[in-house]
Design a protein around this motif. Structure first.
Motif, PDB file in Angstrom:
ATOM      1  N   SER A 142       0.781  -1.367   0.045  1.00 45.62           N
ATOM      2  CA  SER A 142       0.183  -0.174  -0.013  1.00 45.62           C
ATOM      3  C   SER A 142       0.931   1.291   0.008  1.00 45.62           C
ATOM      4  N   ASN A 143       2.099   1.163   0.589  1.00 48.89           N
ATOM      5  CA  ASN A 143       3.106   2.355   0.270  1.00 48.89           C
ATOM      6  C   ASN A 143       3.819   2.182  -0.838  1.00 48.89           C
ATOM      7  N   THR A 144       3.402   1.643  -1.799  1.00 50.81           N
ATOM      8  CA  THR A 144       4.169   1.454  -2.959  1.00 50.81           C
ATOM      9  C   THR A 144       4.236   2.918  -3.819  1.00 50.81           C
ATOM     10  N   GLN A 145       5.614   3.247  -4.151  1.00 53.96           N
ATOM     11  CA  GLN A 145       5.626   4.203  -4.760  1.00 53.96           C
ATOM     12  C   GLN A 145       5.185   4.152  -6.378  1.00 53.96           C
ATOM     13  N   THR A 146       4.729   5.487  -6.976  1.00 55.10           N
ATOM     14  CA  THR A 146       4.179   5.370  -8.156  1.00 55.10           C
ATOM     15  C   THR A 146       4.994   6.812  -9.097  1.00 55.10           C
TER      16      THR A 146
ATOM     17  N   ASP B  76       4.008   8.758 -12.536  1.00 51.99           N
ATOM     18  CA  ASP B  76       3.125   9.260 -13.416  1.00 51.99           C
ATOM     19  C   ASP B  76       4.026  10.004 -14.406  1.00 51.99           C
ATOM     20  N   ASP B  77       3.708   9.368 -15.680  1.00 59.83           N
ATOM     21  CA  ASP B  77       4.331  10.275 -16.917  1.00 59.83           C
ATOM     22  C   ASP B  77       3.589  11.666 -16.803  1.00 59.83           C
ATOM     23  N   PRO B  78       4.394  12.665 -17.234  1.00 64.30           N
ATOM     24  CA  PRO B  78       5.760  12.690 -17.327  1.00 64.30           C
ATOM     25  C   PRO B  78       6.234  13.252 -16.218  1.00 64.30           C
ATOM     26  N   GLY B  79       5.524  13.262 -14.991  1.00 59.15           N
ATOM     27  CA  GLY B  79       6.169  13.703 -13.661  1.00 59.15           C
ATOM     28  C   GLY B  79       6.624  12.699 -12.833  1.00 59.15           C
ATOM     29  N   LEU B  80       7.084  12.764 -11.683  1.00 62.82           N
ATOM     30  CA  LEU B  80       7.648  12.037 -10.812  1.00 62.82           C
ATOM     31  C   LEU B  80       6.442  12.232  -9.340  1.00 62.82           C
ATOM     32  N   SER B  81       5.988  11.208  -8.929  1.00 59.19           N
ATOM     33  CA  SER B  81       5.030  11.282  -7.716  1.00 59.19           C
ATOM     34  C   SER B  81       5.490  10.394  -6.537  1.00 59.19           C
ATOM     35  N   VAL B  82       5.842  10.724  -5.422  1.00 63.18           N
ATOM     36  CA  VAL B  82       6.369   9.671  -4.204  1.00 63.18           C
ATOM     37  C   VAL B  82       5.706  10.220  -3.309  1.00 63.18           C
ATOM     38  N   SER B  83       5.627   9.080  -2.257  1.00 61.90           N
ATOM     39  CA  SER B  83       5.141   9.605  -0.722  1.00 61.90           C
ATOM     40  C   SER B  83       6.096  10.038   0.188  1.00 61.90           C
ATOM     41  N   GLN B  84       7.213   9.708   0.156  1.00 65.20           N
ATOM     42  CA  GLN B  84       8.142  10.293   1.102  1.00 65.20           C
ATOM     43  C   GLN B  84       8.237  11.840   1.172  1.00 65.20           C
ATOM     44  N   GLU B  85       8.313  12.254   2.396  1.00 65.86           N
ATOM     45  CA  GLU B  85       8.304  13.786   2.539  1.00 65.86           C
ATOM     46  C   GLU B  85       9.851  14.342   2.235  1.00 65.86           C
TER      47      GLU B  85
ATOM     48  N   ASN C  13      22.460   9.049  -5.437  1.00 64.38           N
ATOM     49  CA  ASN C  13      22.288   7.958  -4.402  1.00 64.38           C
ATOM     50  C   ASN C  13      20.567   7.908  -3.963  1.00 64.38           C
ATOM     51  N   LYS C  14      20.091   8.988  -3.799  1.00 62.96           N
ATOM     52  CA  LYS C  14      18.696   9.251  -3.394  1.00 62.96           C
ATOM     53  C   LYS C  14      17.684   8.534  -4.320  1.00 62.96           C
ATOM     54  N   LEU C  15      18.258   8.966  -5.538  1.00 65.27           N
ATOM     55  CA  LEU C  15      17.523   8.463  -6.952  1.00 65.27           C
ATOM     56  C   LEU C  15      17.419   6.993  -6.922  1.00 65.27           C
ATOM     57  N   VAL C  16      18.414   6.355  -6.948  1.00 63.29           N
ATOM     58  CA  VAL C  16      18.772   5.009  -6.875  1.00 63.29           C
ATOM     59  C   VAL C  16      18.077   4.425  -5.735  1.00 63.29           C
ATOM     60  N   GLU C  17      18.250   4.993  -4.448  1.00 66.57           N
ATOM     61  CA  GLU C  17      17.537   4.017  -3.443  1.00 66.57           C
ATOM     62  C   GLU C  17      15.883   4.348  -3.763  1.00 66.57           C
ATOM     63  N   LEU C  18      15.415   5.486  -4.357  1.00 72.76           N
ATOM     64  CA  LEU C  18      13.841   5.396  -4.802  1.00 72.76           C
ATOM     65  C   LEU C  18      13.551   4.179  -5.611  1.00 72.76           C
ATOM     66  N   TYR C  19      14.626   4.144  -6.631  1.00 71.21           N
ATOM     67  CA  TYR C  19      14.331   3.039  -7.624  1.00 71.21           C
ATOM     68  C   TYR C  19      14.181   1.906  -6.958  1.00 71.21           C
ATOM     69  N   ASN C  20      15.127   1.242  -6.251  1.00 66.81           N
ATOM     70  CA  ASN C  20      15.220   0.231  -5.495  1.00 66.81           C
ATOM     71  C   ASN C  20      14.217  -0.089  -4.687  1.00 66.81           C
TER      72      ASN C  20
ATOM     73  N   THR D 209       6.489   0.156 -11.153  1.00 72.52           N
ATOM     74  CA  THR D 209       6.770   1.437 -11.109  1.00 72.52           C
ATOM     75  C   THR D 209       8.089   1.617 -11.706  1.00 72.52           C
ATOM     76  N   LYS D 210       9.092   0.521 -11.378  1.00 72.93           N
ATOM     77  CA  LYS D 210      10.321   0.591 -12.186  1.00 72.93           C
ATOM     78  C   LYS D 210      10.364   0.700 -13.700  1.00 72.93           C
ATOM     79  N   LEU D 211       9.233  -0.126 -14.119  1.00 75.39           N
ATOM     80  CA  LEU D 211       9.227  -0.238 -15.708  1.00 75.39           C
ATOM     81  C   LEU D 211       8.683   1.180 -16.208  1.00 75.39           C
ATOM     82  N   LYS D 212       7.715   1.890 -15.612  1.00 74.30           N
ATOM     83  CA  LYS D 212       7.473   3.082 -15.885  1.00 74.30           C
ATOM     84  C   LYS D 212       8.722   4.192 -15.932  1.00 74.30           C
ATOM     85  N   PHE D 213       9.293   4.094 -15.059  1.00 74.08           N
ATOM     86  CA  PHE D 213      10.532   5.023 -14.812  1.00 74.08           C
ATOM     87  C   PHE D 213      11.524   4.736 -15.973  1.00 74.08           C
ATOM     88  N   VAL D 214      11.525   3.487 -16.292  1.00 69.73           N
ATOM     89  CA  VAL D 214      12.703   3.226 -17.432  1.00 69.73           C
ATOM     90  C   VAL D 214      11.980   3.800 -18.796  1.00 69.73           C
TER      91      VAL D 214
END
Length: 241
Positions: free
Chosen positions: A183-187, A189-198, A217-224, A230-235
């Motif tokens: 339920s806390n999965t990040q998503t 959305d093309d073309p913007g980026l939407s995440v739940s972490q503050e 490093n933060k971007l890599v952490e978000l991706y992992n 979500t990973k596929l959308k980002f790619v």
């Protein structure tokens, strides 16, 4: 005779008649199974085999497919070198007897010589379902829910990384298990980026242009930490910009 001797010189599992091989060590497409002699070649060591009672039986002019509602899960704790494991059961000779057996499925695990195997070496259980008879059951997910799955090569969907085809295109293997979605999965959305972490990057609500900055490093952490979709959308997003 020489060919037969060579075949039984390997370790494996002999599938009895009227049963189908459903899964081996977490995969429904096992290698090393011969339909000719109904023998599955296995390496020595631990294995898990799922079989299903399913065949066409005939009594006079009455011919009908009989299938058990539940599979049998066989755990081989330590298959020995050159050991063949199978099981004995009262083979039904008619439709009515097959119907009756499909509801009991009492078997005895034995070796190629017919000697019964101790529970410390081989055991089995019938995996029932709270929904009764269901077509297309996912035995792997059911065993995972029971914490009884043995699948050393299987990787859960949320832990699968990006692969690459021989042509250099990124791939991610999807899973059919909806329960794996957090339920806390990040998503993304093309073309913007939407995440739940503050503490993640800030973005404009509509334009998709970042108004802040984020470290690599933060971007890599978000991706992992993202799920497969979500990973596929980002790619796709990165490849289109």
């Amino acid at each position: 005779m020489l060919v037969a001797s060579a075949a039984f010189a390997e370790s494996g599992f002999k599938l009895p008649v009227h049963y189908t091989l459903e899964m081996v060590d977490g995969t429904d497409k096992p290698e090393g199974y011969s339909r000719f002699n109904r023998t599955l070649t296995l390496t020595p060591g631990r294995h898990q085999i799922v079989v299903l009672f399913k065949d066409t039986f005939q009594s006079g002019s009455d011919a009908r497919l009989v299938q058990s509602s539940n599979p049998i899960v066989i755990d081989l704790m330590n298959l020995k070198q050159n050991q063949i494991v199978t099981f004995d059961y009262n083979i039904p000779s008619s439709v009515s007897k097959a119907d009756a057996y499909s509801r009991t499925q009492k078997i005895t695990l034995v070796d190629a010589n017919g000697a019964q195997l101790p529970a410390s070496e081989a055991s089995y259980f019938i995996m029932t379902s709270e929904n009764g008879f269901v077509l297309g059951r996912d035995y792997r997910q059911e065993l995972m829910s029971l914490n009884r799955l043995y699948a050393p090569a299987y990787v859960e969907g949320g832990k699968r990384g990006i692969g690459m085809t021989s042509y250099g295109a990124p791939t991610i293997e999807a899973t059919n298990d909806r329960s794996a979605v957090d339920s806390n999965t990040q998503t993304l959305d093309d073309p913007g980026l939407s995440v739940s972490q503050e503490d993640t990057m800030s973005t404009s609500s509509r334009s998709g242009k970042a108004s802040g900055s984020v470290s690599f490093n933060k971007l890599v952490e978000l991706y992992n930490n993202a799920d497969d979709a979500t990973k596929l959308k980002f790619v796709k997003y990165v490849m289109s910009h």
